[in-house]
Motif scaffolding. Structure first.
Motif, PDB file in Angstrom:
ATOM      1  N   ALA A 398       0.901  -1.206  -0.087  1.00  0.00           N
ATOM      2  CA  ALA A 398       0.044   0.064  -0.044  1.00  0.00           C
ATOM      3  C   ALA A 398       0.763   1.299   0.143  1.00  0.00           C
ATOM      4  N   ARG A 399       2.132   1.149   0.657  1.00  0.00           N
ATOM      5  CA  ARG A 399       2.943   2.240   0.721  1.00  0.00           C
ATOM      6  C   ARG A 399       3.726   2.576  -0.537  1.00  0.00           C
ATOM      7  N   THR A 400       4.511   1.349  -0.819  1.00  0.00           N
ATOM      8  CA  THR A 400       5.299   1.687  -1.978  1.00  0.00           C
ATOM      9  C   THR A 400       4.779   1.785  -3.063  1.00  0.00           C
ATOM     10  N   MET A 401       3.381   1.203  -3.451  1.00  0.00           N
ATOM     11  CA  MET A 401       2.849   1.640  -4.673  1.00  0.00           C
ATOM     12  C   MET A 401       2.239   2.757  -4.902  1.00  0.00           C
ATOM     13  N   ARG A 402       2.232   3.431  -4.083  1.00  0.00           N
ATOM     14  CA  ARG A 402       1.904   4.992  -4.202  1.00  0.00           C
ATOM     15  C   ARG A 402       2.906   5.850  -4.829  1.00  0.00           C
ATOM     16  N   LEU A 403       2.452   6.679  -5.774  1.00  0.00           N
ATOM     17  CA  LEU A 403       3.382   7.434  -6.554  1.00  0.00           C
ATOM     18  C   LEU A 403       3.813   8.774  -5.943  1.00  0.00           C
TER      19      LEU A 403
ATOM     20  N   ASP B  17      -6.738   6.696   9.407  1.00  0.00           N
ATOM     21  CA  ASP B  17      -5.953   8.080   9.937  1.00  0.00           C
ATOM     22  C   ASP B  17      -4.475   7.477   9.373  1.00  0.00           C
ATOM     23  N   TYR B  18      -3.882   8.254   8.999  1.00  0.00           N
ATOM     24  CA  TYR B  18      -2.294   8.196   8.728  1.00  0.00           C
ATOM     25  C   TYR B  18      -1.621   8.934   9.877  1.00  0.00           C
ATOM     26  N   ARG B  19      -0.745   8.163  10.430  1.00  0.00           N
ATOM     27  CA  ARG B  19       0.038   8.648  11.700  1.00  0.00           C
ATOM     28  C   ARG B  19       1.422   8.933  11.060  1.00  0.00           C
ATOM     29  N   GLU B  20       1.814  10.030  11.194  1.00  0.00           N
ATOM     30  CA  GLU B  20       3.217  10.200  11.062  1.00  0.00           C
ATOM     31  C   GLU B  20       3.824  11.050  12.155  1.00  0.00           C
ATOM     32  N   ASP B  21       4.511  10.652  12.826  1.00  0.00           N
ATOM     33  CA  ASP B  21       5.169  10.955  14.270  1.00  0.00           C
ATOM     34  C   ASP B  21       3.836  11.312  15.142  1.00  0.00           C
ATOM     35  N   VAL B  24      -1.610  13.378  12.944  1.00  0.00           N
ATOM     36  CA  VAL B  24      -2.664  12.503  12.310  1.00  0.00           C
ATOM     37  C   VAL B  24      -3.122  13.062  11.159  1.00  0.00           C
ATOM     38  N   VAL B  25      -3.274  12.426  10.063  1.00  0.00           N
ATOM     39  CA  VAL B  25      -3.776  12.674   8.614  1.00  0.00           C
ATOM     40  C   VAL B  25      -5.101  12.011   8.541  1.00  0.00           C
ATOM     41  N   PRO B  26      -6.382  12.414   8.694  1.00  0.00           N
ATOM     42  CA  PRO B  26      -7.534  11.489   8.483  1.00  0.00           C
ATOM     43  C   PRO B  26      -7.681  11.704   6.940  1.00  0.00           C
ATOM     44  N   ALA B  27      -7.521  10.352   6.251  1.00  0.00           N
ATOM     45  CA  ALA B  27      -7.603  10.077   4.907  1.00  0.00           C
ATOM     46  C   ALA B  27      -9.108   9.803   4.478  1.00  0.00           C
ATOM     47  N   VAL B  28      -9.631   8.830   5.231  1.00  0.00           N
ATOM     48  CA  VAL B  28     -10.926   8.421   5.125  1.00  0.00           C
ATOM     49  C   VAL B  28     -11.876   8.783   6.290  1.00  0.00           C
ATOM     50  N   GLY B  45     -12.943  12.634  -7.629  1.00  0.00           N
ATOM     51  CA  GLY B  45     -12.814  13.328  -6.590  1.00  0.00           C
ATOM     52  C   GLY B  45     -11.246  14.036  -6.421  1.00  0.00           C
ATOM     53  N   PRO B  46     -10.976  15.123  -6.115  1.00  0.00           N
ATOM     54  CA  PRO B  46      -9.800  15.909  -6.184  1.00  0.00           C
ATOM     55  C   PRO B  46      -8.761  15.079  -5.743  1.00  0.00           C
ATOM     56  N   SER B  47      -7.423  15.415  -6.062  1.00  0.00           N
ATOM     57  CA  SER B  47      -6.510  14.635  -5.590  1.00  0.00           C
ATOM     58  C   SER B  47      -6.272  14.722  -3.975  1.00  0.00           C
ATOM     59  N   GLY B  48      -5.962  13.967  -3.223  1.00  0.00           N
ATOM     60  CA  GLY B  48      -6.009  14.025  -1.899  1.00  0.00           C
ATOM     61  C   GLY B  48      -7.188  13.597  -1.189  1.00  0.00           C
ATOM     62  N   SER B  49      -8.322  13.531  -1.839  1.00  0.00           N
ATOM     63  CA  SER B  49      -9.767  13.124  -1.336  1.00  0.00           C
ATOM     64  C   SER B  49      -9.964  11.759  -0.650  1.00  0.00           C
ATOM     65  N   GLY B  50      -8.843  10.897  -0.780  1.00  0.00           N
ATOM     66  CA  GLY B  50      -8.884   9.607  -0.320  1.00  0.00           C
ATOM     67  C   GLY B  50      -9.303   8.392  -1.172  1.00  0.00           C
ATOM     68  N   LYS B  51      -9.132   8.525  -2.420  1.00  0.00           N
ATOM     69  CA  LYS B  51      -9.421   7.502  -3.501  1.00  0.00           C
ATOM     70  C   LYS B  51      -8.715   6.272  -3.128  1.00  0.00           C
ATOM     71  N   THR B  52      -7.291   6.511  -3.237  1.00  0.00           N
ATOM     72  CA  THR B  52      -6.329   5.588  -3.095  1.00  0.00           C
ATOM     73  C   THR B  52      -6.449   4.694  -1.890  1.00  0.00           C
ATOM     74  N   THR B  53      -6.541   5.761  -0.872  1.00  0.00           N
ATOM     75  CA  THR B  53      -6.730   4.826   0.656  1.00  0.00           C
ATOM     76  C   THR B  53      -7.928   4.087   0.445  1.00  0.00           C
TER      77      THR B  53
HETATM   78  N1  LIG Z   1       1.277   7.125   3.986  1.00  0.00           N
HETATM   79  C1  LIG Z   1       0.732   8.449   4.231  1.00  0.00           C
HETATM   80  N2  LIG Z   1       1.041   9.311   5.148  1.00  0.00           N
HETATM   81  C2  LIG Z   1       0.465  10.165   5.396  1.00  0.00           C
HETATM   82  N3  LIG Z   1      -0.660  10.786   4.913  1.00  0.00           N
HETATM   83  C3  LIG Z   1      -0.942  10.021   3.942  1.00  0.00           C
HETATM   84  C4  LIG Z   1      -0.396   8.822   3.331  1.00  0.00           C
HETATM   85  N4  LIG Z   1      -0.855   8.451   2.130  1.00  0.00           N
HETATM   86  C5  LIG Z   1      -1.767   9.417   1.797  1.00  0.00           C
HETATM   87  N5  LIG Z   1      -1.778  10.328   2.768  1.00  0.00           N
HETATM   88  C6  LIG Z   1      -2.877  11.319   2.777  1.00  0.00           C
HETATM   89  O1  LIG Z   1      -4.027  10.918   2.964  1.00  0.00           O
HETATM   90  C7  LIG Z   1      -4.880  11.685   2.190  1.00  0.00           C
HETATM   91  C8  LIG Z   1      -5.787  10.822   0.898  1.00  0.00           C
HETATM   92  O2  LIG Z   1      -4.883  10.508   0.240  1.00  0.00           O
HETATM   93  P1  LIG Z   1      -5.067   9.502  -0.910  1.00  0.00           P
HETATM   94  O3  LIG Z   1      -5.879   8.511  -0.551  1.00  0.00           O
HETATM   95  O4  LIG Z   1      -3.925   9.314  -1.818  1.00  0.00           O
HETATM   96  O5  LIG Z   1      -6.069  10.421  -2.078  1.00  0.00           O
HETATM   97  P2  LIG Z   1      -6.408  10.484  -3.492  1.00  0.00           P
HETATM   98  O6  LIG Z   1      -5.769   9.052  -4.046  1.00  0.00           O
HETATM   99  O7  LIG Z   1      -7.687  10.586  -3.780  1.00  0.00           O
HETATM  100  O8  LIG Z   1      -5.341  11.501  -3.987  1.00  0.00           O
HETATM  101  C9  LIG Z   1      -4.079  12.839   1.521  1.00  0.00           C
HETATM  102  O9  LIG Z   1      -4.111  14.025   2.091  1.00  0.00           O
HETATM  103  C10 LIG Z   1      -2.837  12.006   1.748  1.00  0.00           C
HETATM  104  O10 LIG Z   1      -1.884  13.296   1.729  1.00  0.00           O
END
Ligand SMILES: Nc1ncnc2c1ncn2[C@@H]1O[C@H](COP(=O)(O)OP(=O)(O)O)[C@@H](O)[C@H]1O
Ligand SMILES: [Mg+2]
Lengths: 404, 238
Positions: A398-403, B17-21, B24-28, B45-53
């Motif tokens: 999930a992490r590595t396949m992100r661009l 939620d993505y946690r980095e240090d 906390v980034v709430p993605a979905v 949805g726009p970039s960053g809207s949570g599609k990939t997640t």
């Molecule tokens: N590994 C990660 N760590 C922290 N934040 C992340 C990570 N991956 C994605 N995000 C954040 O989660 C949110 C949703 O990202 P993403 O699912 O990639 O959206 P999309 O695919 O719609 O562009 C974004 O704000 C992105 O910055």
């Protein structure tokens, strides 16, 4: 298909693979040549040493080695000779009489060791004749001639032509004394023994000590050093007298044997160096390729490859590279060893030391000079790859396949 | 939660939620969705809207912070290890935006790889590869290595690989993002055709208008929530 992937991955980074392969090849080949050469030289030294002084095998009364005594004798040397003749792997043998005595020449005297031997047999067995540095060998039995060590000659300030009085206890309990004429001075390279040794004709010594036909030891040599233990056992089995034992050089020259073994520690030091070289080289490559290919491992995981199969793929790549390097290294290394075992390296000057001659040093072609580097190199290559491989296995798709 | 037989994907209050240090980034942030069998749905949805997640969580590549996902009635969000990877391999095909192919394997070997993991016999693998290459319009190109294929061709191989194990669900994260719009539209047409022909369900994210227009249903995400869920009249599905 996994094997095919591993192969192609190795081929993908040609430059890097070739460099790593060369590192492994170099480490492996050096180890093969080094071990072959070391084994060869050690055998050379051991062979020269034992052959020139003590022989490969000594036949003595069981306890003679631990506590030598005038009375612990081989009572029937003829019977033992008969046994030795029957063992084809025996090259030659020579009986000896040994006893402590007091020697005097002019106004000097010293504690010495009488060694009674048959000059001809001894020449054949331990090259006795080649050790004379001044004068000549003693003549036949009854001549009452003696050859003394160089150190003793210095102590007594005596040389060829001088008289030598010997005083000792005979086997019948009487005091034995007699006068001998020094005909030669010898050097064995062993200063200790050269300071005390007086060589007499076997028969003369037996007469002096009232031993009759008895001797104290029979020194045996064999053509191949590696066969010593087996031949010693064979002799032991056939000995006519249960009080006798055939002792291999490893036992009667214990301290020399141990020194040789200790010297071989150098081998382990070198193996450690090779492990480090190979380890660092492989680690560098594997780490780099694992880092570069994180996305690929992520993909493999994403499509359902199990972590351990990713680990296996990484290790397989290392194995392919190592085996190729080892294969080429074997050809070269064993080739060099075979050549050096056959032709050796000739020292222009011819190294001589105490009657031992090291004119040509040879390698030895044996299994361990291949097996030890093989195991070492493969184990170290795979071991250092394990951590990066496990990391590759843990790749989070999930992490590595992100661009990024 | 009521599960209907035709519900392929059900998500329940999904959060990530993505946690980095300490950040906390709430993605979905709470997604409830039902996707039925045979759907052909776009996630926009726009970039960053949570599609990939969201796609990663549905596919089991990632796990939610909260909430659950059912796939064919099985709680995939609760699975782990070998069970999860086997389930994913057998039931979900995934197409990434790029880098979909194993570079040292040819197009047909890439497609074969999954079937090899599944233990499909060699003859059948060959047969299926041949057929699916035809389905995605790449007949005769099986021997090519990935670098020798165009972007569109690579994505078609990726779709073929995702489908060849007959998973029932194909998830695709912006499969056309790296393609020009014509090539992208062509790829979508192939997907659509396969959807109709095989009945496999497709859920793909995009922000390309041309791509969206080919979907039966468009789910719009905004800041990790479903902002709109529209079933398109011209492509009736239920
Ligand atoms: N590994 C990660 N760590 C922290 N934040 C992340 C990570 N991956 C994605 N995000 C954040 O989660 C949110 C949703 O990202 P993403 O699912 O990639 O959206 P999309 O695919 O719609 O562009 C974004 O704000 C992105 O910055
Ligand atoms: Mg995305």
């Amino acid at each position: 298909m996994v094997l095919r992937m591993a192969f192609r991955n190795v081929l993908r980074q040609k430059r890097r693979s070739v460099l790593t392969g060369l590192t492994i090849f170099g480490g492996f080949t050096l180890a093969v040549i080094f071990i072959g050469w070391a084994d060869g030289s050690y055998n050379n030294i051991i062979d020269e040493f034992t052959r020139n002084r003590l022989g490969h095998i000594q036949i003595q009364e069981k306890t003679y080695f631990d506590r030598p005594s005038l009375y612990k004798t081989v009572d029937d040397p003829k019977a033992v000779s008969g046994v030795l003749k029957g063992i084809p792997e025996v090259e030659s043998w020579s009986p000896r009489v040994v006893s402590a005595a007091l020697a005097a020449s002019g106004d000097k005297s010293a504690g010495i060791q009488i060694i009674g031997l048959d000059p001809e047999r001894e020449a054949e067995t331990t090259r006795f004749d080649r050790k004379i540095v001044r004068g000549r060998l003693m003549a036949g039995p009854g001549s009452k001639e003696a050859v003394i060590g160089r150190g003793l000659a210095d102590i007594l300030k005596a040389g060829p032509g001088d008289d030598l009085a010997l005083l000792t206890q005979a086997a019948d309990g009487s005091i034995a004394e007699d006068l001998f004429r020094i005909t030669g001075v010898l050097s064995t390279g062993d200063d200790m023994s050269d300071r005390t040794s007086v060589h007499l004709n076997l028969k003369d010594a037996q007469n002096l000590l009232v031993l009759g036909d008895r001797v104290h030891q029979i020194v045996v040599t064999v053509p191949a050093l590696g066969r010593v233990p087996a031949v010693a056992r064979a002799i032991d089995r056939d000995l006519p007298d249960p009080s006798l034992r055939a002792v291999p050089w490893q036992d009667f020259a214990r301290s020399f044997y141990e020194a040789m073994q200790a010297d071989k520690a150098g081998l382990w030091v070198m193996l450690v160096v090779i492990v480090v070289i190979v380890g660092v080289g492989v680690l560098n490559t594997v780490l780099m390729s694992v880092l570069e290919r994180r996305r690929e491992y992520g993909l493999l995981k994403a499509v359902g490859t199990k972590p351990r199969h990713v680990v296996r793929l990484v290790l397989l790549e290392v194995l392919i590279l190592s085996l190729t390097a080892v294969f080429v290294g074997s050809l070269v290394g064993l080739g060099v060893n075979a050549f050096l075992a056959e032709h050796g390296i000739k020292f222009a000057e011819g190294l001589t030391y105490g009657g031992m001659e090291f004119g040509t040093m040879r390698s030895e072609l044996n299994a361990r000079s291949f097996a030890i580097p093989l195991v070492t190199v493969l184990a170290s290559a795979l071991l250092v790859s394990l951590v990066p491989a496990l990391r590759a296995g843990k790749t989070d798709p999930a992490r590595t396949m992100r661009l990024h | 939660m009521t599960n209907h037989a035709s519900d392929l994907i059900v998500t329940e209050n999904l959060r990530k939620d993505y946690r980095e240090d300490d950040i906390v980034v709430p993605a979905v942030r709470g997604v409830d969705l039902v996707i039925k069998e045979r759907e052909f749905t776009a996630l926009v949805g726009p970039s960053g809207s949570g599609k990939t997640t969201l796609l990663n969580i549905i596919s089991g590549l990632d796990s939610p912070t909260e909430g659950r996902v059912w796939l064919k009635g099985k709680p995939i969000s609760e699975m782990k290890g070998a069970e999860l990877s086997d389930f994913r391999r057998d039931h979900i095909g995934f197409v990434f935006q790029a880098y979909n192919l194993i570079p040292v394997l040819s197009a047909e070997e890439n497609i074969e790889y999954i079937m090899m993991l599944q233990g499909v016999p060699k003859n059948e693998r060959r047969e299926r590869v041949r057929k699916i290459l035809g389905d995605v319009g790449l007949q005769g190109m099986g021997r090519r290595m990935p670098p020798k294929l165009s972007g569109g061709q690579q994505q078609r191989v990726a779709i073929a690989r995702a489908m060849v194990s007959r998973p029932g669900l194909i998830l695709a994260d912006e499969p056309t993002a790296n393609l020009d719009s014509e090539t992208g539209a062509a790829l979508l047409d192939i997907m659509r055709e396969l959807n109709e022909k095989t009945g496999m369900t497709f859920l793909f994210s995009t922000h390309d208008r041309m791509v969206m227009d080919r979907a039966d249903r468009i789910i719009t995400l905004k800041d990790g929530r479903v902002a709109r869920d529209e079933i398109r009249a011209e492509n009736p599905i239920r």
